[in-house]
Design a protein around this motif. Structure first.
Motif, PDB file in Angstrom:
ATOM      1  N   GLN A  55       0.537  -1.242   0.012  1.00  0.00           N
ATOM      2  CA  GLN A  55      -0.128  -0.131   0.014  1.00  0.00           C
ATOM      3  C   GLN A  55       0.834   1.128   0.073  1.00  0.00           C
ATOM      4  O   GLN A  55       0.344   2.378  -0.833  1.00  0.00           O
ATOM      5  CB  GLN A  55      -0.950  -0.130   1.312  1.00  0.00           C
ATOM      6  CG  GLN A  55      -2.135   0.720   0.894  1.00  0.00           C
ATOM      7  CD  GLN A  55      -3.143   0.686   2.210  1.00  0.00           C
ATOM      8  OE1 GLN A  55      -2.719  -0.004   3.321  1.00  0.00           O
ATOM      9  NE2 GLN A  55      -4.257   1.248   1.943  1.00  0.00           N
ATOM     10  N   LEU A  56       1.932   1.262   0.727  1.00  0.00           N
ATOM     11  CA  LEU A  56       2.971   2.562   0.783  1.00  0.00           C
ATOM     12  C   LEU A  56       3.507   2.718  -0.533  1.00  0.00           C
ATOM     13  O   LEU A  56       3.636   3.563  -1.135  1.00  0.00           O
ATOM     14  CB  LEU A  56       3.971   2.097   1.833  1.00  0.00           C
ATOM     15  CG  LEU A  56       4.982   3.508   1.921  1.00  0.00           C
ATOM     16  CD1 LEU A  56       4.421   4.507   2.037  1.00  0.00           C
ATOM     17  CD2 LEU A  56       6.232   3.199   2.828  1.00  0.00           C
ATOM     18  N   ASN A  57       3.779   1.444  -1.352  1.00  0.00           N
ATOM     19  CA  ASN A  57       4.654   1.431  -2.459  1.00  0.00           C
ATOM     20  C   ASN A  57       3.650   2.030  -3.647  1.00  0.00           C
ATOM     21  O   ASN A  57       4.018   2.681  -4.506  1.00  0.00           O
ATOM     22  CB  ASN A  57       4.587   0.104  -3.035  1.00  0.00           C
ATOM     23  CG  ASN A  57       5.905  -0.080  -4.245  1.00  0.00           C
ATOM     24  OD1 ASN A  57       6.715   0.846  -4.354  1.00  0.00           O
ATOM     25  ND2 ASN A  57       5.881  -1.082  -4.823  1.00  0.00           N
ATOM     26  N   GLN A  58       2.305   1.834  -3.345  1.00  0.00           N
ATOM     27  CA  GLN A  58       1.407   2.577  -4.138  1.00  0.00           C
ATOM     28  C   GLN A  58       0.992   4.012  -3.872  1.00  0.00           C
ATOM     29  O   GLN A  58       0.575   4.580  -5.085  1.00  0.00           O
ATOM     30  CB  GLN A  58      -0.102   1.788  -4.333  1.00  0.00           C
ATOM     31  CG  GLN A  58       0.053   0.276  -4.620  1.00  0.00           C
ATOM     32  CD  GLN A  58      -1.363  -0.495  -4.449  1.00  0.00           C
ATOM     33  OE1 GLN A  58      -2.422   0.141  -3.722  1.00  0.00           O
ATOM     34  NE2 GLN A  58      -1.385  -1.695  -4.944  1.00  0.00           N
ATOM     35  N   LEU A  59       1.272   4.452  -2.708  1.00  0.00           N
ATOM     36  CA  LEU A  59       1.162   5.748  -2.343  1.00  0.00           C
ATOM     37  C   LEU A  59       2.373   6.607  -2.364  1.00  0.00           C
ATOM     38  O   LEU A  59       2.158   7.979  -2.575  1.00  0.00           O
ATOM     39  CB  LEU A  59       0.651   5.744  -0.785  1.00  0.00           C
ATOM     40  CG  LEU A  59      -0.671   5.256  -0.477  1.00  0.00           C
ATOM     41  CD1 LEU A  59      -0.773   5.325   1.226  1.00  0.00           C
ATOM     42  CD2 LEU A  59      -1.861   6.031  -1.131  1.00  0.00           C
ATOM     43  N   LEU A  60       3.419   5.949  -2.528  1.00  0.00           N
ATOM     44  CA  LEU A  60       4.703   6.916  -2.714  1.00  0.00           C
ATOM     45  C   LEU A  60       4.676   7.721  -3.922  1.00  0.00           C
ATOM     46  O   LEU A  60       5.357   9.038  -3.774  1.00  0.00           O
ATOM     47  CB  LEU A  60       5.904   6.052  -2.702  1.00  0.00           C
ATOM     48  CG  LEU A  60       6.363   5.502  -1.275  1.00  0.00           C
ATOM     49  CD1 LEU A  60       7.546   4.621  -1.339  1.00  0.00           C
ATOM     50  CD2 LEU A  60       6.929   6.556  -0.412  1.00  0.00           C
ATOM     51  N   PRO A  61       4.547   7.647  -5.025  1.00  0.00           N
ATOM     52  CA  PRO A  61       4.315   8.533  -6.073  1.00  0.00           C
ATOM     53  C   PRO A  61       3.370   9.851  -5.847  1.00  0.00           C
ATOM     54  O   PRO A  61       4.004  10.748  -5.883  1.00  0.00           O
ATOM     55  CB  PRO A  61       3.522   7.682  -7.197  1.00  0.00           C
ATOM     56  CG  PRO A  61       3.935   6.441  -7.062  1.00  0.00           C
ATOM     57  CD  PRO A  61       3.954   6.137  -5.684  1.00  0.00           C
ATOM     58  N   LEU A  62       2.207   9.587  -5.029  1.00  0.00           N
ATOM     59  CA  LEU A  62       1.604  10.592  -4.769  1.00  0.00           C
ATOM     60  C   LEU A  62       2.005  11.358  -3.541  1.00  0.00           C
ATOM     61  O   LEU A  62       2.485  12.682  -3.668  1.00  0.00           O
ATOM     62  CB  LEU A  62      -0.139  10.281  -4.204  1.00  0.00           C
ATOM     63  CG  LEU A  62      -0.726  11.245  -3.553  1.00  0.00           C
ATOM     64  CD1 LEU A  62      -1.095  12.412  -4.459  1.00  0.00           C
ATOM     65  CD2 LEU A  62      -2.153  10.730  -3.017  1.00  0.00           C
ATOM     66  N   ILE A  63       2.753  10.632  -2.679  1.00  0.00           N
ATOM     67  CA  ILE A  63       3.477  11.483  -1.340  1.00  0.00           C
ATOM     68  C   ILE A  63       4.628  12.196  -1.976  1.00  0.00           C
ATOM     69  O   ILE A  63       4.692  13.311  -1.520  1.00  0.00           O
ATOM     70  CB  ILE A  63       3.816  10.255  -0.634  1.00  0.00           C
ATOM     71  CG1 ILE A  63       2.663   9.571   0.091  1.00  0.00           C
ATOM     72  CG2 ILE A  63       4.883  10.858   0.553  1.00  0.00           C
ATOM     73  CD1 ILE A  63       3.094   8.274   1.062  1.00  0.00           C
ATOM     74  N   VAL A  64       5.426  11.757  -2.942  1.00  0.00           N
ATOM     75  CA  VAL A  64       6.516  12.280  -3.491  1.00  0.00           C
ATOM     76  C   VAL A  64       6.355  13.629  -4.374  1.00  0.00           C
ATOM     77  O   VAL A  64       6.941  14.787  -4.404  1.00  0.00           O
ATOM     78  CB  VAL A  64       7.411  11.295  -4.205  1.00  0.00           C
ATOM     79  CG1 VAL A  64       8.697  12.213  -4.807  1.00  0.00           C
ATOM     80  CG2 VAL A  64       7.988  10.290  -3.308  1.00  0.00           C
ATOM     81  N   ASP A  65       5.052  13.463  -5.027  1.00  0.00           N
ATOM     82  CA  ASP A  65       4.561  14.764  -5.441  1.00  0.00           C
ATOM     83  C   ASP A  65       4.150  15.914  -4.625  1.00  0.00           C
ATOM     84  O   ASP A  65       4.261  16.941  -4.941  1.00  0.00           O
ATOM     85  CB  ASP A  65       3.355  14.542  -6.292  1.00  0.00           C
ATOM     86  CG  ASP A  65       3.608  13.780  -7.801  1.00  0.00           C
ATOM     87  OD1 ASP A  65       4.606  13.663  -8.086  1.00  0.00           O
ATOM     88  OD2 ASP A  65       2.546  13.291  -8.385  1.00  0.00           O
ATOM     89  N   LEU A  66       3.767  15.510  -3.497  1.00  0.00           N
ATOM     90  CA  LEU A  66       3.533  16.578  -2.152  1.00  0.00           C
ATOM     91  C   LEU A  66       4.575  17.122  -1.624  1.00  0.00           C
ATOM     92  O   LEU A  66       4.620  18.115  -1.271  1.00  0.00           O
ATOM     93  CB  LEU A  66       2.408  15.906  -1.238  1.00  0.00           C
ATOM     94  CG  LEU A  66       1.173  15.470  -1.926  1.00  0.00           C
ATOM     95  CD1 LEU A  66       0.312  14.737  -0.797  1.00  0.00           C
ATOM     96  CD2 LEU A  66       0.321  16.763  -2.327  1.00  0.00           C
ATOM     97  N   SER A  67       5.747  15.984  -1.323  1.00  0.00           N
ATOM     98  CA  SER A  67       6.987  16.448  -0.769  1.00  0.00           C
ATOM     99  C   SER A  67       7.967  15.520  -1.117  1.00  0.00           C
ATOM    100  O   SER A  67       7.917  14.295  -0.979  1.00  0.00           O
ATOM    101  CB  SER A  67       6.999  16.383   0.670  1.00  0.00           C
ATOM    102  OG  SER A  67       8.301  16.733   1.283  1.00  0.00           O
TER     103      SER A  67
END
Length: 152
Positions: A55-67
């Motif tokens: 689940q984190l692996n799927q969220l990391l692209p979004l998270i990295v876009d934010l910071s």
């Protein structure tokens, strides 16, 4: 998605992984001092968790876009802590549990015992202290290295 539950899940996975691999992680030069906490680098933690938690692996692209600052991501995930201190604190029974007698104290000989880590340096120190010294070779939060590097 319950973000607090997600944070607790990845914290548990990180600590479980750390316990299983602490002998070699302690010897890596991935340790940093960030916001007063001594811990493995943010990049190391994120890479480890990306492989442990889909689940984190799927969220990391979004998270990295934010910071794109890995230290801020680690702080937002509530992972900016020293894993050794966290494990030590978690293993201590609460004062209330001791008061109620629900926690039985184990004799010291039941403690976990690890084989001493191999040393990169010739030293007169006992082997169990060498890995603690090697792990003190830190990097700063800004990604620069300080201290001496381990060469073979």
């Amino acid at each position: 998605m319950n973000t607090q539950q997600f944070r607790q899940t990845i914290k548990k996975k990180w600590l479980d992984y750390y316990v299983e691999n602490r002998v070699w992680i302690a010897r890596l030069q991935v340790w940093v001092n960030c916001d007063g906490q001594r811990r493995p680098s943010s990049s190391f933690i994120l890479a480890t968790l990306a492989s442990l938690e889909p689940q984190l692996n799927q969220l990391l692209p979004l998270i990295v876009d934010l910071s794109s600052n890995p230290d801020r991501i680690i702080a937002a995930l509530d992972l900016n802590f020293n894993p050794d201190e966290q494990l030590k604190a978690a293993s201590k029974p609460s004062p209330k549990a001791l008061e109620n007698g629900s926690v039985k104290q184990k004799p010291a000989n039941d403690a976990l015992k690890f084989l001493p880590a191999a040393s990169f340096y010739e030293t007169d120190l006992p082997a169990n202290q060498v890995s603690h010294l090697i792990s003190k070779i830190d990097e700063s939060c800004e990604g620069g290295r300080s201290g001496r590097s381990v060469e073979s």
